[in-house]
Design an enzyme around this catalytic site. Structure first.
Site, PDB file in Angstrom:
ATOM      1  CB  THR A 177      -6.973 -14.132   0.980  1.00  0.00           C
ATOM      2  OG1 THR A 177      -6.944 -13.227   2.074  1.00  0.00           O
ATOM      3  CG2 THR A 177      -6.397 -15.460   1.415  1.00  0.00           C
ATOM      4  CG  HIS A 221      -1.696  -1.504   1.861  1.00  0.00           C
ATOM      5  ND1 HIS A 221      -2.327  -2.658   2.271  1.00  0.00           N
ATOM      6  CD2 HIS A 221      -2.335  -1.133   0.727  1.00  0.00           C
ATOM      7  CE1 HIS A 221      -3.293  -2.967   1.415  1.00  0.00           C
ATOM      8  NE2 HIS A 221      -3.312  -2.057   0.470  1.00  0.00           N
ATOM      9  CB  CYS A 249       6.577  21.519  10.350  1.00  0.00           C
ATOM     10  SG  CYS A 249       7.487  20.303  11.328  1.00  0.00           S
ATOM     11  CB  CYS A 301       5.854  22.686  14.687  1.00  0.00           C
ATOM     12  SG  CYS A 301       4.833  21.377  13.986  1.00  0.00           S
TER      13      CYS A 301
HETATM   14 ZN   LIG Z   1       6.110  19.701  13.082  1.00  0.00          ZN
END
Ligand SMILES: [Zn+2]
Length: 259
Positions: A199, A126, A137, A159
């Site tokens: 479980t 996960h 970016c 960014c």
């Molecule tokens: Zn960025």
């Protein structure tokens, strides 16, 4: 109970290829709330009246990143405020003794890594909460703790794009690399599969147990209560991973010194 622990210890000691599957129960022993996937931190709906599966979903992260991050931040704070426990430690110790012992975890708290499990034999199906990366970016940020103190969602220093953790949100695909790695190892087969504190009946959890059992391997489960696996495994060890895993290691180490 002691006999059952000894039986599992003997099987582990004889085995070369071992798979340990861990779930929320192991992290619950560290004080983290048990959750199903990402969502079980909450029962039912969020303050916004949404099912938690919707708040913590890929589509929500795109549509309303601040809302999604509100719940990601709660997960992050819970994980950062707790520690790996003696169960994680015992698993890492076993991996040191057994160079073909793998860990497959549903947990996103990175506690296996922090306890010393080698990254090359750890499959985090996960994902995990760190490092954050920019969705625009791709720049990485190791500052999860700092970001959680600031207004959400966290933004990219380069960014200004929205950062996210490399975790599998609801309605997102499992990481292809992790799945490929799991099935490549499954094809080689395991002598022992040990399920710890899980479980969940996801196929990637059930399949290793069933396949190994069918191929004549040994399967066991550690869980405080009986689960849907309990009938299907050779031994069900009833109790907390935190207590039982160190006992198992004690037997394995003790037996080794007799040889
Ligand atoms: Zn960025």
């Amino acid at each position: 109970m002691n006999q059952a622990i000894e039986r599992v210890a003997r099987a582990l000691q004889r085995a070369e290829r071992i798979l340990i599957i861990t779930g929320a129960g192991l992290s619950a022993d560290s004080g983290l709330p048990t959750y199903r996937g990402l969502g079980g931190l909450y029962n039912g709906k969020t303050a916004e009246g949404l099912p938690i599966e919707e708040a913590l979903s890929g589509p929500m992260l795109r549509r309303d990143p601040a809302l999604c991050w509100k719940y990601l931040a709660e997960l992050g704070k819970a994980c950062l405020s707790a520690q790996p426990n003696a169960g994680h430690q015992a698993i890492a110790d076993l991996q040191r003794i057994k160079p073909a012992c793998w860990v497959l975890t549903q947990n996103i708290d990175s506690y296996h890594r922090r306890a010393g499990s080698p990254a090359e034999r750890l499959i985090e199906i996960h994902g995990e909460l760190e490092p954050l990366y920019c969705q625009s970016c791709g720049a990485q940020s190791d500052e999860l703790t700092a970001h959680l103190q600031r207004p959400l969602p966290p933004k990219c220093a380069r960014c200004g794009g929205v950062l996210r953790p490399p975790v599998v949100l609801f309605e997102e695909m499992l990481p292809e690399q992790a799945i490929d790695q799991l099935y490549a190892e499954l094809r080689k087969g395991f002598d022992v599969v040990l399920s710890v504190g899980t479980t969940a009946s996801f196929p990637y959890i059930v399949e290793p147990l069933l396949r190994t059992r069918a191929a004549g391997g040994f399967t066991a489960e550690i869980n405080p209560s009986r689960t849907e696996f309990s009938q299907a495994v050779d031994v069900h060890l009833q109790g907390r991973a935190l207590d039982i895993l160190p006992q198992l290691l004690g037997h394995i180490r003790g037996d080794k010194s007799l040889q």
